[in-house]
Design a protein around this motif. Structure first.
Motif: not given
Length: 169
Positions: A5-11, A108-110, A113-118
């Protein structure tokens, strides 16, 4: 099952506790962060400079026990086809148990699949063998450079190895 998941400041409170000494700190951040020991505020301040960027993504891995890992992804090209992973770290109590490999595979899946990197790249210091073998286990391949990148850290020269993962079509 590990999620991402996206980072949160509390992490940051957890992440900075996983860095037990200055050598580990330097291997992790490649001197992008200057002050050791790092605080949660330092990490959040560093990430704040990218708050409005659409090319920089801080991510946190988690499972049913809580957060287990962290990494960043950033585009390195204007076409947004190539991502670079960095600041890869796993909870020190969970290292050697497959969490790093699982987190990288989720990232890598993110990325694909999400960011459409090659392509996804990363660098690892030669003196960080556990991380190197984790990256290889996740499917990254060595990139042979004519001139290796060398960092001068803690009064030593550290060779940086380049790795990549190209999207399979």
């Amino acid at each position: 099952m590990l999620g991402l998941r996206p980072y949160k400041k509390c992490d940051a409170e957890y992440i900075v506790k996983w860095i037990k000494d200055e050598v580990a700190f330097r291997k992790w951040c490649a001197d992008r962060l200057k002050t050791y020991p790092i605080t949660a505020e330092d990490l959040n301040d560093y990430y704040e400079q990218y708050a409005f960027s659409d090319s920089f993504f801080e991510m946190t891995a988690f499972d049913e026990t809580g957060i287990t890992g962290h990494l960043i992804m950033r585009y390195t090209d204007g076409d947004k086809k190539e991502l670079r992973f960095g600041f890869v770290i796993v909870d020190d109590s969970k290292r050697g148990k497959g969490y790093g490999k699982e987190m990288l595979k989720a990232a890598l899946r993110y990325a694909f699949d999400i960011l459409k990197a090659e392509k996804v790249t990363l660098g690892v210091f030669e003196n960080n063998e556990p991380a190197y073998y984790c990256y290889k286990a996740a499917g990254f391949q060595d990139v042979f450079l004519l001139k290796p990148e060398i960092y001068h850290i803690l009064d030593e020269d550290w060779n940086c190895l380049e790795l990549e993962f190209i999207r399979r079509t």
